[in-house]
Design an enzyme around this catalytic site. Structure first.
Site, PDB file in Angstrom:
ATOM      1  CB  SER A   1       6.844 -57.079  -6.797  1.00 16.95           C
ATOM      2  OG  SER A   1       7.702 -57.241  -7.902  1.00 16.95           O
TER       3      SER A   1
ATOM      4  CG  ASP B   1      11.822 -59.901  -2.133  1.00 16.91           C
ATOM      5  OD1 ASP B   1      12.680 -59.980  -1.239  1.00 16.91           O
ATOM      6  OD2 ASP B   1      11.992 -60.388  -3.267  1.00 16.91           O
TER       7      ASP B   1
ATOM      8  CG  HIS C   1       9.763 -61.409  -5.878  1.00 18.71           C
ATOM      9  ND1 HIS C   1      10.283 -60.258  -5.329  1.00 18.71           N
ATOM     10  CD2 HIS C   1       8.866 -61.005  -6.840  1.00 18.71           C
ATOM     11  CE1 HIS C   1       9.746 -59.194  -5.918  1.00 18.71           C
ATOM     12  NE2 HIS C   1       8.890 -59.620  -6.821  1.00 18.71           N
TER      13      HIS C   1
END
Length: 300
Positions: A122, A146, A278
């Site tokens: 992220s 992700d 995620h």
């Protein structure tokens, strides 16, 4: 009642290692004073020279990688990004990826055996892209978890309602709040994350350790405006020369359009999809380790 006074930050490693049928890694907290007086903090795992560096996502901390490091069974550095964990908050509250990258570079220079495999999830993945573009001599491989540019930038945060509360009476109060939003899973599982991501002030109030809680909160009157950094992030990604692997969570944030844009920017990159949300490292840590292992072995 569980309190921070009871907490040894490495107390969860033994349980994780037992659950994963693995050895408990050596772990120590390391810190670096930056030129502007801020502190950059990280966890060093293992006894050898680390050639893998992990960067967490927004609102997380270095411990999100504990299980992955146990599975990987290799020396590693997991960094607390500025404004997170035990690293200092920035006075300007600027946590754009390009702002974080110089501190990532300092962490690699100080604690790792470069060139490294740089793994970022992220926000950490976006910061990793900037670091890899700026200092190709330090990065042998880039692994993004992700994330591609444009995700989570330039708009209101969906986490703003969650961070409407910034202060709590106790750890149990934080747990109640997190579970009301469906976060953290079972209560005993959520306790770990809450303990490692909050702190108790001298007045007894429990608050989030990461500055982004205030940045993203509608309740914080002093919260700065978030700037749109997607163009800078795409530019950095296009300029990365190291081999790239994108690990996509099947239930994560990336849609087909995001993947198409990523392929255009880095057509030679490898893309691997794993069954995970995620925060891939929280549930698919073994998959991440399996993906990393051949990358590391190729370099050795």
């Amino acid at each position: 009642m569980t309190t921070h006074a009871d907490l040894d930050e490495f107390s969860f490693l033994a349980d994780d290692a037992r659950d994963q049928s693995a050895a408990v890694p050596d772990a120590e907290r390391v810190q670096l004073t930056l030129p502007d007086g801020r502190t950059l903090s990280a966890i060093r795992f293992g006894s050898g020279a680390p050639r893998t560096v992990f960067l967490h996502g927004a609102g997380l901390n270095a411990h999100t990688w504990d299980r992955t490091v146990i599975d990987l069974d290799a020396p590693a550095i997991a960094v607390d990004l500025p404004g997170h964990g035990d690293s200092s908050w920035r006075d300007d509250a600027d946590y754009a990826p390009e702002t974080l990258a110089p501190d990532v570079i300092r962490a690699i220079e100080e604690w790792a055996d470069a060139p490294v495999t740089l793994v970022g999830q992220s926000l950490g993945g976006l910061a990793a892209s900037h670091a890899a573009a700026a200092r190709p001599d330090l990065i042998a491989d880039l692994v993004l978890v992700d994330i591609v540019p444009g995700i989570g930038s330039g708009g209101p945060s969906p986490l703003a309602p969650f961070y409407a509360r910034l202060e709590f009476a106790s750890i149990d109060d934080v747990l109640d709040h997190a579970q009301a939003f469906g976060l953290g899973g079972a209560r005993d599982t959520a306790l770990r994350g809450v303990l490692l991501n909050t702190r108790t002030r001298p007045d007894g109030v429990v608050e989030w350790k990461h500055h982004l809680a205030r940045v993203l909160s509608d309740a914080a009157e002093d919260a700065p405006s978030l700037r749109d950094h997607r163009d800078a992030d795409w530019s950095a990604l296009r300029h990365v020369g190291a081999p790239i692997t994108l690990i996509r969570g099947s239930r994560g944030y990336l849609g087909d359009a995001d993947i198409a844009s990523f392929r255009t920017a880095q057509p030679a990159a490898a893309i691997v999809t794993v069954d995970a949300p995620h925060n891939v490292q929280e549930t698919a840590h073994l998959d991440i380790a399996r993906i990393l292992r051949p990358i590391l072995s190729e370099r050795n």
